[in-house]
Design a protein around this motif. Structure first.
Motif, PDB file in Angstrom:
ATOM      1  N   SER A 278      55.064  50.847  48.188  1.00 40.47           N
ATOM      2  CA  SER A 278      55.737  51.804  49.067  1.00 40.47           C
ATOM      3  C   SER A 278      57.109  52.115  48.476  1.00 40.47           C
ATOM      4  O   SER A 278      57.825  51.221  48.045  1.00 40.47           O
ATOM      5  N   VAL A 279      57.432  53.398  48.422  1.00 42.17           N
ATOM      6  CA  VAL A 279      58.698  53.827  47.830  1.00 42.17           C
ATOM      7  C   VAL A 279      59.638  54.338  48.912  1.00 42.17           C
ATOM      8  O   VAL A 279      60.735  53.835  49.088  1.00 42.17           O
ATOM      9  N   VAL A 280      59.212  55.376  49.613  1.00 43.34           N
ATOM     10  CA  VAL A 280      59.931  55.928  50.755  1.00 43.34           C
ATOM     11  C   VAL A 280      58.902  56.162  51.845  1.00 43.34           C
ATOM     12  O   VAL A 280      57.694  56.141  51.586  1.00 43.34           O
ATOM     13  N   GLU A 281      59.358  56.415  53.065  1.00 38.15           N
ATOM     14  CA  GLU A 281      58.436  56.643  54.161  1.00 38.15           C
ATOM     15  C   GLU A 281      57.473  57.780  53.801  1.00 38.15           C
ATOM     16  O   GLU A 281      57.895  58.869  53.422  1.00 38.15           O
ATOM     17  N   GLY A 282      56.188  57.487  53.831  1.00 37.97           N
ATOM     18  CA  GLY A 282      55.173  58.496  53.555  1.00 37.97           C
ATOM     19  C   GLY A 282      54.769  58.632  52.100  1.00 37.97           C
ATOM     20  O   GLY A 282      53.977  59.497  51.752  1.00 37.97           O
ATOM     21  N   LYS A 283      55.294  57.772  51.199  1.00 40.61           N
ATOM     22  CA  LYS A 283      54.987  57.927  49.773  1.00 40.61           C
ATOM     23  C   LYS A 283      54.843  56.569  49.090  1.00 40.61           C
ATOM     24  O   LYS A 283      55.669  55.684  49.247  1.00 40.61           O
ATOM     25  N   ASP A 284      53.765  56.440  48.313  1.00 42.99           N
ATOM     26  CA  ASP A 284      53.548  55.265  47.465  1.00 42.99           C
ATOM     27  C   ASP A 284      53.724  55.681  46.009  1.00 42.99           C
ATOM     28  O   ASP A 284      53.590  56.850  45.670  1.00 42.99           O
ATOM     29  N   ALA A 285      54.005  54.702  45.167  1.00 45.42           N
ATOM     30  CA  ALA A 285      54.062  54.926  43.713  1.00 45.42           C
ATOM     31  C   ALA A 285      53.060  53.981  43.067  1.00 45.42           C
ATOM     32  O   ALA A 285      52.845  52.869  43.548  1.00 45.42           O
ATOM     33  N   PHE A 286      52.453  54.431  41.972  1.00 39.63           N
ATOM     34  CA  PHE A 286      51.480  53.608  41.254  1.00 39.63           C
ATOM     35  C   PHE A 286      52.164  52.901  40.100  1.00 39.63           C
ATOM     36  O   PHE A 286      52.882  53.516  39.316  1.00 39.63           O
ATOM     37  N   VAL A 287      51.969  51.580  40.004  1.00 44.81           N
ATOM     38  CA  VAL A 287      52.480  50.787  38.894  1.00 44.81           C
ATOM     39  C   VAL A 287      51.253  50.362  38.072  1.00 44.81           C
ATOM     40  O   VAL A 287      50.465  49.528  38.515  1.00 44.81           O
ATOM     41  N   PRO A 288      51.068  50.974  36.881  1.00 43.72           N
ATOM     42  CA  PRO A 288      49.890  50.641  36.079  1.00 43.72           C
ATOM     43  C   PRO A 288      49.954  49.204  35.555  1.00 43.72           C
ATOM     44  O   PRO A 288      51.031  48.634  35.375  1.00 43.72           O
ATOM     45  N   LEU A 289      48.789  48.641  35.295  1.00 41.94           N
ATOM     46  CA  LEU A 289      48.675  47.271  34.796  1.00 41.94           C
ATOM     47  C   LEU A 289      49.568  47.053  33.570  1.00 41.94           C
ATOM     48  O   LEU A 289      50.194  46.012  33.434  1.00 41.94           O
ATOM     49  N   SER A 290      49.653  48.054  32.699  1.00 47.85           N
ATOM     50  CA  SER A 290      50.451  47.924  31.475  1.00 47.85           C
ATOM     51  C   SER A 290      51.949  47.760  31.752  1.00 47.85           C
ATOM     52  O   SER A 290      52.688  47.309  30.893  1.00 47.85           O
ATOM     53  N   GLU A 291      52.404  48.111  32.968  1.00 42.86           N
ATOM     54  CA  GLU A 291      53.825  48.004  33.333  1.00 42.86           C
ATOM     55  C   GLU A 291      54.117  46.759  34.167  1.00 42.86           C
ATOM     56  O   GLU A 291      55.245  46.535  34.566  1.00 42.86           O
ATOM     57  N   ILE A 292      53.090  45.952  34.451  1.00 43.92           N
ATOM     58  CA  ILE A 292      53.252  44.748  35.270  1.00 43.92           C
ATOM     59  C   ILE A 292      53.471  43.553  34.342  1.00 43.92           C
ATOM     60  O   ILE A 292      52.738  43.386  33.368  1.00 43.92           O
ATOM     61  N   PRO A 293      54.487  42.706  34.622  1.00 48.24           N
ATOM     62  CA  PRO A 293      54.732  41.533  33.774  1.00 48.24           C
ATOM     63  C   PRO A 293      53.480  40.654  33.659  1.00 48.24           C
ATOM     64  O   PRO A 293      52.749  40.470  34.635  1.00 48.24           O
ATOM     65  N   GLU A 294      53.266  40.112  32.462  1.00 52.99           N
ATOM     66  CA  GLU A 294      52.078  39.283  32.194  1.00 52.99           C
ATOM     67  C   GLU A 294      51.918  38.150  33.197  1.00 52.99           C
ATOM     68  O   GLU A 294      50.798  37.777  33.546  1.00 52.99           O
ATOM     69  N   ALA A 295      53.022  37.588  33.669  1.00 49.16           N
ATOM     70  CA  ALA A 295      52.961  36.473  34.615  1.00 49.16           C
ATOM     71  C   ALA A 295      52.309  36.885  35.932  1.00 49.16           C
ATOM     72  O   ALA A 295      51.867  36.033  36.700  1.00 49.16           O
ATOM     73  N   GLN A 296      52.239  38.196  36.202  1.00 47.75           N
ATOM     74  CA  GLN A 296      51.658  38.682  37.452  1.00 47.75           C
ATOM     75  C   GLN A 296      50.296  39.340  37.233  1.00 47.75           C
ATOM     76  O   GLN A 296      49.821  40.094  38.063  1.00 47.75           O
ATOM     77  N   VAL A 297      49.678  39.014  36.106  1.00 48.51           N
ATOM     78  CA  VAL A 297      48.351  39.537  35.777  1.00 48.51           C
ATOM     79  C   VAL A 297      47.452  38.340  35.483  1.00 48.51           C
ATOM     80  O   VAL A 297      47.848  37.430  34.765  1.00 48.51           O
ATOM     81  N   ALA A 298      46.254  38.353  36.053  1.00 55.33           N
ATOM     82  CA  ALA A 298      45.319  37.241  35.828  1.00 55.33           C
ATOM     83  C   ALA A 298      44.045  37.774  35.202  1.00 55.33           C
ATOM     84  O   ALA A 298      43.621  38.892  35.472  1.00 55.33           O
ATOM     85  N   GLU A 299      43.448  36.968  34.365  1.00 54.66           N
ATOM     86  CA  GLU A 299      42.141  37.290  33.806  1.00 54.66           C
ATOM     87  C   GLU A 299      41.120  37.025  34.908  1.00 54.66           C
ATOM     88  O   GLU A 299      41.105  35.954  35.503  1.00 54.66           O
ATOM     89  N   ALA A 300      40.320  38.026  35.234  1.00 56.83           N
ATOM     90  CA  ALA A 300      39.307  37.848  36.280  1.00 56.83           C
ATOM     91  C   ALA A 300      38.220  36.905  35.787  1.00 56.83           C
ATOM     92  O   ALA A 300      37.814  36.983  34.639  1.00 56.83           O
ATOM     93  N   LYS A 301      37.801  36.013  36.646  1.00 59.40           N
ATOM     94  CA  LYS A 301      36.748  35.042  36.297  1.00 59.40           C
ATOM     95  C   LYS A 301      35.493  35.333  37.111  1.00 59.40           C
ATOM     96  O   LYS A 301      35.582  35.661  38.289  1.00 59.40           O
ATOM     97  N   SER A 302      34.354  35.193  36.479  1.00 58.17           N
ATOM     98  CA  SER A 302      33.086  35.343  37.205  1.00 58.17           C
ATOM     99  C   SER A 302      32.791  34.047  37.938  1.00 58.17           C
ATOM    100  O   SER A 302      33.498  33.050  37.773  1.00 58.17           O
ATOM    101  N   ALA A 303      31.745  34.039  38.745  1.00 54.00           N
ATOM    102  CA  ALA A 303      31.376  32.842  39.508  1.00 54.00           C
ATOM    103  C   ALA A 303      31.125  31.648  38.578  1.00 54.00           C
ATOM    104  O   ALA A 303      31.367  30.502  38.954  1.00 54.00           O
ATOM    105  N   SER A 304      30.659  31.896  37.356  1.00 54.39           N
ATOM    106  CA  SER A 304      30.376  30.797  36.425  1.00 54.39           C
ATOM    107  C   SER A 304      31.636  30.319  35.692  1.00 54.39           C
ATOM    108  O   SER A 304      31.573  29.388  34.901  1.00 54.39           O
ATOM    109  N   GLY A 305      32.790  30.984  35.966  1.00 51.53           N
ATOM    110  CA  GLY A 305      34.037  30.569  35.346  1.00 51.53           C
ATOM    111  C   GLY A 305      34.336  31.274  34.037  1.00 51.53           C
ATOM    112  O   GLY A 305      35.373  31.045  33.426  1.00 51.53           O
TER     113      GLY A 305
END
Length: 197
Positions: free
Chosen positions: A140-167
């Motif tokens: 949320s940026v301002v009332e009535g508006k969201d902004a998109f933050v692409p994965l490439s702009e997110i710090p690595e510490a806040q990104v996880a490798e998705a795991k399947s049920a088998s790990g």
């Protein structure tokens, strides 16, 4: 189960009179400025945040929470108001609040225009995560508006490798670890005129 209220039998008087123009809708997609609903027959309509009852903050998370509260069984009573729009307000209440409704819509539009015209890519802002997708997060940026933050702009510490049920690593790849409603700090570095995001 969920009993559908109607003016036949059951409640009479003022309540029944205001429910006559209402139809059931199902909330389907949430936005900071309102919610798309599916009407009977499969048609979609838009419920602007300024037509929600009770008054709802113009932020995706707040809209989502308000719709879950108002439609716990997925059925939301709304009234068609034209131009593909619906309202949770009776005609009488909407008429009494028309100046307030218009002023709120204009204030949101002006806030978005000011942000669009004056954002500073060096300035850090605070907001909340509105929605999480595999390729990034909406904040949320301002009332009535969201902004998109692409994965490439997110710090690595806040990104996880998705795991399947088998790990094993999931074929979908990395994704943000954020949760809706989580507070975040971000900068607006560009504006897309095509998508107004």
């Amino acid at each position: 189960g969920h009993a559908k209220s109607s003016s036949a039998g059951g409640t009479r008087g003022r309540e029944a009179e205001t429910m006559d123009n209402f139809i059931d809708a199902r909330p389907v997609r949430f936005r900071p400025n309102g919610c798309y609903v599916r009407l009977d027959g499969g048609r979609d309509a838009f419920l602007p945040v300024e037509h929600m009852e009770p008054r709802t903050e113009a932020a995706t998370a707040a809209v989502r929470d308000a719709m879950k509260e108002a439609a716990p069984y997925g059925r939301l009573p709304v009234r068609e108001i034209g131009d593909g729009l619906v309202s949770m307000l009776s005609e009488k209440v909407a008429a009494a609040r028309s100046q307030e409704i218009d002023a709120r819509r204009v204030k949101m539009e002006e806030g978005i225009a000011v942000l669009r015209d004056t954002y500073d890519s060096k300035k850090w802002l605070s907001g909340q995560v509105s929605a999480v997708q595999n390729n990034g997060v909406y904040v949320s940026v301002v009332e009535g508006k969201d902004a998109f933050v692409p994965l490439s702009e997110i710090p690595e510490a806040q990104v996880a490798e998705a795991k399947s049920a088998s790990g094993e690593a999931d074929a979908e790849g990395p994704r943000p670890t954020h949760k809706p409603g989580q507070p975040v700090r971000f900068r607006i570095v560009r504006h897309s005129w095509q998508t107004d995001s």
